[in-house]
Design an enzyme around this catalytic site. Structure first.
Site, mmCIF file in Angstrom:
data_model
loop_
_atom_site.group_PDB
_atom_site.id
_atom_site.type_symbol
_atom_site.label_atom_id
_atom_site.label_comp_id
_atom_site.label_asym_id
_atom_site.label_seq_id
_atom_site.Cartn_x
_atom_site.Cartn_y
_atom_site.Cartn_z
ATOM 1 N N GLY A 126 -69.310 -17.098 -15.805
ATOM 2 C CA GLY A 126 -67.899 -16.799 -15.951
ATOM 3 C C GLY A 126 -67.076 -18.059 -15.861
ATOM 4 C CG HIS A 127 -64.175 -18.945 -18.085
ATOM 5 N ND1 HIS A 127 -63.303 -18.968 -19.157
ATOM 6 C CD2 HIS A 127 -65.420 -19.023 -18.628
ATOM 7 C CE1 HIS A 127 -63.993 -19.052 -20.292
ATOM 8 N NE2 HIS A 127 -65.274 -19.078 -19.985
#
Length: 508
Positions: free
Chosen positions: A337-338
């Site tokens: 993810g980020h």
């Protein structure tokens, strides 16, 4: 003579008694007819034979006919069917009882709507989605505000989204939506599967990108793809507007626990305009290259607690947007993810207000960023009172980031105004990075104030990318304890063009 007279007198007295008794019986019979008619006596009483002390009662047929006609004009009341009592507090409503098939192919949307309609009327009711079944459900809104409080949505089976374009019309912003409810809980061991791969097209035309990826450059001078995407397994063209899998709007004291949300077309779980949110023991799962599939998205919500969650997605594991205050996140695993982000904020000159955010005891692995604040140029408002603490990172590209020049397009216009940042603390951030350990890029017009870095220990983990030293711009604050690597770009004290929180238009 005297005896004769006494006998005659006695006989006359008997005759008088007989006549008097007959007269009284007739009167009583008439009175009996009268009260029977008014009291509605059951018909069995009308069948009772007359018995007047052994004397036969002669009935006039004409009167019988008149009585019969009278009965027809005034029929006896028919006993009513007993009315079932309303469902009691705590009643249960199983979607199978409303016609749901749960075979993964039949459309069960109508059954879910019907079960909810009944559960909505009963306080502390339970709507049951049983285990062992796969329910195909189209876009649906489980809405208030006239629903009773404290409804439990017991999810132990699997709910799957339709994959044909026709089911979505021209595009919808959400798939499963709960609106204007009080005390709602979604609980269980079940799964919400958005089957989003049909939305993750091969083209990047409509999907925004994270501009931090522009800094990721391979040592062979080949730019890494900004947003690699999962291709669709079907040829049908889906609408350009992608739905969030599960959204709550305008609700109070909402709980989500135990379930799995996977493969959402866009955001997995969203809370908008909610007060009192509890999320725990939640699992979010989608590929790391699925575009814009945030794990948990908060907007205009307050008093939020998120803990003990495993979040793997293609965008921010947790995204905290404008209007959020009093948010506490702890014991979360993030990756891919980020990372966990505040923002993006201030797009198109809007005012954003975020305050009192705590993120601690988080593990991040193979994420783009770790803990980040991102704002657009030209925005207004402020971010105040943020603590990122006890964050363990493993092979994260940018563990610590503040970016006030955020842009999700190839090119954005420069502006002087900015969302103001103050009282931002990073403490005990440890682990490995693959591109840059610290990136703090603040606005020229509103420099970041009171940024504090404490116990930072970040070591490189080469993965074939060009690596950078820590970077700061217009960032003012304090360093506490030695840092690894050395961070000498943070300016001490306050900027000459300092600003007051009262100027931002956000409540203190």
């Amino acid at each position: 003579m005297g005896g004769f007279s006494f006998k005659k007198l006695t006989f006359a007295f008997v005759i008088a008694i007989f006549v008097w008794a007959s007269t009284m019986e007739t009167c009583n019979g008439r009175r009996g007819k009268h009260w029977r008619h008014n009291k509605g006596t059951l018909s069995s009483l009308y069948k009772k034979k007359g018995n007047n002390h052994g004397h036969q009662v002669i009935v006039d047929k004409s009167k019988s006919k008149s009585k019969s006609k009278s009965k027809q004009k005034h029929p006896l009341p028919t006993p009513e069917e007993p009315i079932a009592p309303p469902p009691q507090k705590g009643s249960k409503f199983n979607v199978l009882d409303y016609g749901a098939k749960g075979d993964g192919a039949s459309d069960d949307t109508t059954a879910f709507q019907a079960a909810w309609a009944d559960a909505c009327k009963v306080e502390a009711s339970t709507m049951i989605v049983p285990s062992g079944y796969e329910f195909l459900v189209g876009p649906i809104s489980f809405s208030g505000p006239y629903c009773q409080r404290n409804i439990l949505f017991q999810l132990d089976g699997t709910i799957i989204a339709p994959t044909n374009a026709k089911a979505w019309g021209k595009g919808l912003l959400q798939w499963l939506e709960f609106t204007k409810l009080v005390g709602l809980t979604i609980r269980g061991k079940g799964t919400i599967d958005g089957r989003g791969s049909v939305w993750w097209t091969k083209s990047v035309v409509d999907d925004p990108i994270d501009n931090e990826e522009q800094l990721v450059i391979s040592l062979d001078n080949i730019t890494v793809a900004e947003n690699p995407l999962v291709s669709s397994s079907l040829d049908g063209k889906m609408p350009s507007t992608k739905p969030t899998a599960l959204r709550f709007y305008g609700s109070f004291n909402v709980t989500v626990t135990g379930i799995t949300i996977q493969n959402s077309p866009q955001c997995h779980l969203k809370f908008d305009n909610c007060d009192g949110v509890l999320v725990y023991s939640l699992s979010v799962s989608s590929p790391g290259d699925s575009p814009n599939t945030d794990g948990i998205h908060l907007q205009n919500s307050k008093n939020v607690l998120i803990h003990t969650a495993d979040l793997a997605c293609g965008d921010d594991c947790i995204s905290i947007q404008t209007g959020c205050t009093n948010v506490f996140v702890h014991d979360v695993n993030c990756g891919p993810g980020h990372g966990i982000s505040i923002g993006s904020l201030g797009k198109d000159g809007t005012t954003a207000c975020v305050s009192n955010i705590t993120v601690r005891d988080v593990n991040m692995q193979n994420t783009m960023t770790g803990v980040r604040i991102k704002t657009w140029q030209g925005g207004l408002g402020s971010v105040q009172g943020v603590l990122f603490s006890n964050i363990q990172v493993s092979e994260v590209e940018f563990p610590i980031m503040i970016d006030q020049y955020y842009c999700d397009h190839s090119k954005c216009t420069n502006h002087t105004s900015a969302v103001a940042l103050s009282n931002i603390a990073y403490e005990n951030i440890r682990g490995t990075y693959t591109v840059k350990p610290v990136h703090v890029s603040c606005s020229d017009s509103k420099p970041c104030m009171d940024v504090r870095l404490t116990d930072i220990e970040l070591k490189p983990a080469p993965k074939g990318y060009h690596m950078y030293d820590p970077f700061c711009w217009q960032a003012f604050g304090e360093l506490y304890a030695p840092t690894i690597p050395t961070i000498d770009c943070l300016q001490q004290g306050t900027p000459s063009s300092s600003w007051s929180p009262d100027e931002t238009g956000c409540a203190a």
